[in-house]
Every structure is written in structure tokens, then in C-alpha cells.
Motif scaffolding. Structure first.
Motif, PDB file in Angstrom:
ATOM      1  N   ILE A   1      20.826  -8.315 -11.517  1.00 49.78           N
ATOM      2  CA  ILE A   1      20.637  -7.861 -10.131  1.00 49.78           C
ATOM      3  C   ILE A   1      20.794  -6.345  -9.981  1.00 49.78           C
ATOM      4  CG2 ILE A   1      21.270 -10.122  -9.227  1.00 49.78           C
ATOM      5  CD1 ILE A   1      23.956  -8.845  -8.275  1.00 49.78           C
TER       6      ILE A   1
ATOM      7  N   GLY B   1      25.714  -3.912 -12.747  1.00 51.81           N
ATOM      8  CA  GLY B   1      26.480  -2.747 -13.151  1.00 51.81           C
ATOM      9  C   GLY B   1      27.619  -2.491 -12.165  1.00 51.81           C
TER      10      GLY B   1
ATOM     11  N   ALA C   1      14.827  -5.060  -4.400  1.00 50.67           N
ATOM     12  CA  ALA C   1      13.981  -4.614  -3.293  1.00 50.67           C
ATOM     13  C   ALA C   1      13.755  -3.127  -3.466  1.00 50.67           C
ATOM     14  CB  ALA C   1      14.668  -4.891  -1.960  1.00 50.67           C
TER      15      ALA C   1
ATOM     16  N   HIS D   1      35.140   0.418 -17.388  1.00 47.34           N
ATOM     17  CA  HIS D   1      36.389   0.564 -16.638  1.00 47.34           C
ATOM     18  C   HIS D   1      36.732  -0.764 -15.956  1.00 47.34           C
ATOM     19  CE1 HIS D   1      36.145   4.871 -17.291  1.00 47.34           C
ATOM     20  NE2 HIS D   1      34.909   4.840 -16.865  1.00 47.34           N
TER      21      HIS D   1
ATOM     22  N   THR E   1      18.094   6.260  -7.011  1.00 48.84           N
ATOM     23  CA  THR E   1      18.024   5.172  -7.995  1.00 48.84           C
ATOM     24  C   THR E   1      16.679   4.481  -7.835  1.00 48.84           C
ATOM     25  OG1 THR E   1      20.354   4.830  -7.402  1.00 48.84           O
ATOM     26  CG2 THR E   1      19.412   3.315  -8.996  1.00 48.84           C
TER      27      THR E   1
END
Ligand SMILES: NC(=O)c1ccc[n+]([C@@H]2O[C@H](COP(=O)([O-])OP(=O)(O)OC[C@H]3O[C@@H](n4cnc5c(N)ncnc54)[C@H](OP(=O)(O)O)[C@@H]3O)[C@@H](O)[C@H]2O)c1
Length: 182
Positions: free
Chosen positions: A115, A52, A16, A77, A148
Motif C-alpha cells: 500500500i 513504509g 490513488a 526504526h 511523492t
């Protein structure tokens, strides 16, 4: 024919964004549109999802892993992701995550969903064997600032409206478009 047989999964992206392409701010999504969360859930449930580490961390602990679908988290990690939980795997790269997702499909021609965030979609778009072929893009009509952004889909993609503008119960207007490429 691939090593895994002729049936191949479809890898899709789902996100979105604001009209300007913002998807995130300070580790979260800068709006609340429950109707879009329902669409996301209905679309991805039952299928592996690749994300991520920051997207994983953006989900409140009580809402992760996303239920009823394999959650694959790309990270260097892995100790920061509670992969001892049911339905959670970690991978060191997008390519490794995609291999894992394929092995977790109920059917070899099932759906895999990328996603987010930014690098996941970039790697998914550029994957040499199984690139992103579909994207469900919700546009939320809010002029938000963020850190982002969504990927840009070039002219190789065609597009159709899946759902016209509607008012969210929480306020902002939103619409859903489907992008595909062969
Ligand atoms: N609006 C939407 O639909 C939507 C969807 C998803 C996310 N978001 C928002 O977007 C933001 C998170 O996205 P983001 O782009 O900042 O981060 P992200 O991609 O979720 O996570 C980044 C981290 O994941 C790992 N990673 C991701 N791709 C990788 C790759 N290809 N190879 C190796 N490692 C990889 C690395 O983890 P390590 O540092 O552990 O190595 C990297 O630091 C949040 O604000 C979230 O709320 C919005």
C-alpha cells in the motif's frame, strides 16, 4: 514448487494518484475522496498490508493500525512503530515483510497488498519470486503538486477500467483502473 507449497499468494498494489502521478505531499495525501477510501478498505480488509514507515505515520493515530487486516510496517526504526498493538508487525526489509505477510495469510493463495510508498512498490515490482501482479489505481482529477509519486507501470501490464469517472461527494472526479500482468 516453492518451499511454501504450490499455492501462491497474489501481491497487489493499490494507490490513488493525480493525473500526473502525484500520490503524496508533506506526509499526507493531497485530496479527500471518501469513496476511494471505502474502495481501499473493502479491497484490503482481511488481507495483510505492507507499507513504509512514512505511510504508517500518515495515518492519524486513531485510524491505525488499519482495522481487520495485519499491518506490516517496513522500517529501520521499529521503535517508532507501536508494534505492541494488535495486528501490527515491523520488518527490516520488503523481503522480510513479504515473508511475514505470507505467514499471516489465512489461505496460501490469498491476497497481499503493497500500500505504499515509493520504495515499497519499487521492491514489490522487482521481487524475484512474487512480483506485483495486480494494481488498482484510482486517478483523482486534481492538478496537485507533491513530493511523492506513483510507480510507472510498463508495457508488460494490461489494463481495464474498473469504474468510470464519477464525482466524489467531496468534489474531485475520480476513476479506478485495474492493471494486471502474468
Ligand atoms: N495516494 C496514495 O494512494 C498513497 C499511498 C501511500 C502513501 N501515500 C503518501 O506517500 C507518502 C509516503 O510515502 P513515501 O514513499 O514517502 O514513504 P514510505 O515508503 O511510506 O516510507 C518510507 C520509509 O519506510 C521505510 N522503507 C520503505 N520501503 C523500504 C524498503 N524497501 N526497505 C527498507 N525500508 C523501507 C524506511 O523507513 P525508515 O526510515 O524508518 O528506515 C523509509 O524511510 C505520504 O505522503 C503518504 O500520504 C499516498
Amino acid at each position: 514448487m516453492s518451499a511454501k507449497g504450490s499455492a501462491r499468494p497474489t501481491v497487489g498494489g493499490i494507490w490513488a494518484q493525480s493525473p500526473e502521478g502525484v500520490i503524496g505531499k508533506d506526509g499526507t495525501i493531497p485530496w479527500h475522496v471518501p469513496e476511494d477510501l471505502r474502495f481501499f478498505s473493502i479491497t484490503t480488509t482481511g488481507n495483510p498490508v505492507i507499507m513504509g514507515r512514512r505511510t504508517w505515520e500518515s495515518f492519524p493515530p486513531k485510524f491505525r493500525p488499519l482495522p481487520a487486516r495485519p499491518n506490516i510496517v517496513v522500517t529501520s526504526h521499529p521503535e517508532t512503530v507501536a508494534s505492541d498493538q494488535n495486528n501490527v508487525w515491523t520488518a527490516a526489509s520488503y523481503a522480510e515483510a513479504l515473508d511475514l505477510a505470507q505467514s499471516l495469510l489465512k489461505q496460501p493463495d490469498g491476497d497481499i497488498w503493497a500500500i505504499g510508498g515509493t520504495r515499497i512498490w519499487a521492491d514489490a515490482l522487482a521481487h524475484p519470486e512474487l512480483p506485483l501482479r495486480r494494481a488498482y489505481v484510482t486517478t483523482v482529477d486534481l492538478p496537485v503538486e507533491g513530493d511523492t509519486v506513483a510507480p510507472e507501470l510498463d508495457e508488460s501490464w494490461s489494463h481495464r477500467e474498473l469504474a468510470d469517472w464519477a464525482e466524489s461527494s467531496k468534489g474531485p472526479r475520480f476513476r479506478v483502473d485495474e492493471y494486471t500482468r502474468t
